[in-house]
Design a protein around this motif. Sequence first.
Motif, PDB file in Angstrom:
ATOM      1  N   ARG A  75      46.799 -10.581  11.111  1.00 34.43           N
ATOM      2  CA  ARG A  75      46.205  -8.539  11.953  1.00 34.43           C
ATOM      3  C   ARG A  75      47.654  -7.856  11.344  1.00 34.43           C
ATOM      4  O   ARG A  75      47.508  -6.995  10.737  1.00 34.43           O
ATOM      5  N   LYS A  76      48.328  -8.144  12.823  1.00 36.16           N
ATOM      6  CA  LYS A  76      50.404  -7.657  12.425  1.00 36.16           C
ATOM      7  C   LYS A  76      50.374  -7.042  11.688  1.00 36.16           C
ATOM      8  O   LYS A  76      50.577  -5.731  10.568  1.00 36.16           O
ATOM      9  N   GLN A  77      50.790  -8.085  10.540  1.00 37.20           N
ATOM     10  CA  GLN A  77      51.765  -8.228   9.329  1.00 37.20           C
ATOM     11  C   GLN A  77      50.712  -7.032   8.090  1.00 37.20           C
ATOM     12  O   GLN A  77      50.878  -6.527   7.238  1.00 37.20           O
ATOM     13  N   GLU A  79      47.930  -5.326   9.246  1.00 38.66           N
ATOM     14  CA  GLU A  79      48.456  -4.168   9.212  1.00 38.66           C
ATOM     15  C   GLU A  79      49.683  -2.884   8.650  1.00 38.66           C
ATOM     16  O   GLU A  79      49.277  -1.711   8.270  1.00 38.66           O
ATOM     17  N   LYS A  80      51.324  -3.909   8.834  1.00 42.01           N
ATOM     18  CA  LYS A  80      52.121  -3.519   8.610  1.00 42.01           C
ATOM     19  C   LYS A  80      52.069  -3.086   7.272  1.00 42.01           C
ATOM     20  O   LYS A  80      52.797  -1.509   6.990  1.00 42.01           O
ATOM     21  N   ALA A  81      51.668  -4.093   6.190  1.00 48.68           N
ATOM     22  CA  ALA A  81      51.542  -3.868   5.241  1.00 48.68           C
ATOM     23  C   ALA A  81      50.821  -2.531   4.473  1.00 48.68           C
ATOM     24  O   ALA A  81      50.945  -2.202   3.387  1.00 48.68           O
ATOM     25  N   ARG A  82      50.290  -2.381   4.726  1.00 44.86           N
ATOM     26  CA  ARG A  82      48.957  -1.430   4.484  1.00 44.86           C
ATOM     27  C   ARG A  82      49.405  -0.374   4.829  1.00 44.86           C
ATOM     28  O   ARG A  82      49.329   0.364   4.222  1.00 44.86           O
ATOM     29  N   GLU A  83      50.152  -0.608   6.181  1.00 45.84           N
ATOM     30  CA  GLU A  83      50.902   1.206   6.326  1.00 45.84           C
ATOM     31  C   GLU A  83      52.314   1.825   5.933  1.00 45.84           C
ATOM     32  O   GLU A  83      52.402   2.482   5.168  1.00 45.84           O
ATOM     33  N   ASN A  84      53.179   0.442   5.365  1.00 49.20           N
ATOM     34  CA  ASN A  84      54.063   0.280   4.357  1.00 49.20           C
ATOM     35  C   ASN A  84      53.487   1.039   3.317  1.00 49.20           C
ATOM     36  O   ASN A  84      53.953   2.012   2.221  1.00 49.20           O
ATOM     37  N   ARG A  87      52.934   4.431   2.750  1.00 46.59           N
ATOM     38  CA  ARG A  87      54.380   5.409   3.265  1.00 46.59           C
ATOM     39  C   ARG A  87      54.402   5.498   1.647  1.00 46.59           C
ATOM     40  O   ARG A  87      55.163   6.327   0.934  1.00 46.59           O
ATOM     41  N   SER A 200      42.247   5.331   6.631  1.00 46.17           N
ATOM     42  CA  SER A 200      42.990   4.620   8.077  1.00 46.17           C
ATOM     43  C   SER A 200      41.729   5.589   9.047  1.00 46.17           C
ATOM     44  O   SER A 200      41.288   6.602   9.259  1.00 46.17           O
TER      45      SER A 200
END
Length: 200
Positions: A75-77, A79-84, A87, A200
Motif C-alpha cells: 500500500r505504501k509503495q 501510494e508513493k508511486a501515485r504521489e511520484n 508530482r 487525492s
Amino acid sequence: MIDWAALLGGALFGFMGGMVAAWRIASVEAAKAWAGDLRHRFTVKQADREKKQQLRHARLDDEHRAELERAEVDRKQAEKARENERRRVRRAHTELKKTLQIANECIDTYTTPLLINMLNAEGVARENILEEIDKLDRHRVLLKDLQNQLVALSALGVSLKHGISDWRGPLKLALSELRRNITSETEEYAKLLSQHQASS
C-alpha cells in the motif's frame, strides 16, 4: 470323628472365597491402574493437542501478521508511486506551459539573417534593421531555451514530435507544428493533473 469331607470342603470353600476376594481386590487395583493409565494418556494427548493447537495458532498469527505487513508495504509503495506520478504530471504540466510560452515568443520573434540582408539592400531605415537584428538575437536565445525545455520535458517522460533537425535556423512552419504539439500535450497533462487532484 473328623469329618474330612466337611473339613476339606470348608477349606476348599475358604480357599475359593479367598481367591475370589483376592481376585476382586486385584481386579479393582488393576482397574484403578488401568483408569490411571488412561487418565495419564488422555492428559498427555490433551496437552499435546493443546500444544499443537497453540503452535498452529502462533503460525497462523505470524502468517497473518506477515500478510498484513506485506499489504502495508504494498500500500505504501503504491501510494508513493501515485504521489511520484502526481508530482511528475504536475511538474510536466508546469514545464509544458513554460515551453508553450517560449514557443509562442519564438514564433513571434521569428526572423532570419536573409530578411535583414534584404531590408538592408532595400535601404530600410537603420532603426528598423537594428530592431530586426535585436529580434534575431532574441529569437536565437529563445531557440536555445526551447531546445533545453524539450530536453527537460523528455526527462519527465514527455515526448514531443517535431521536424526540427537543425536548431540554428528552423523554419517557421516547423516551429508552428511544434507549438501545436506542445499545446496538445499541455491540454492532455492538464486533464491528467485534474484527474490526479480529484482522486487525492
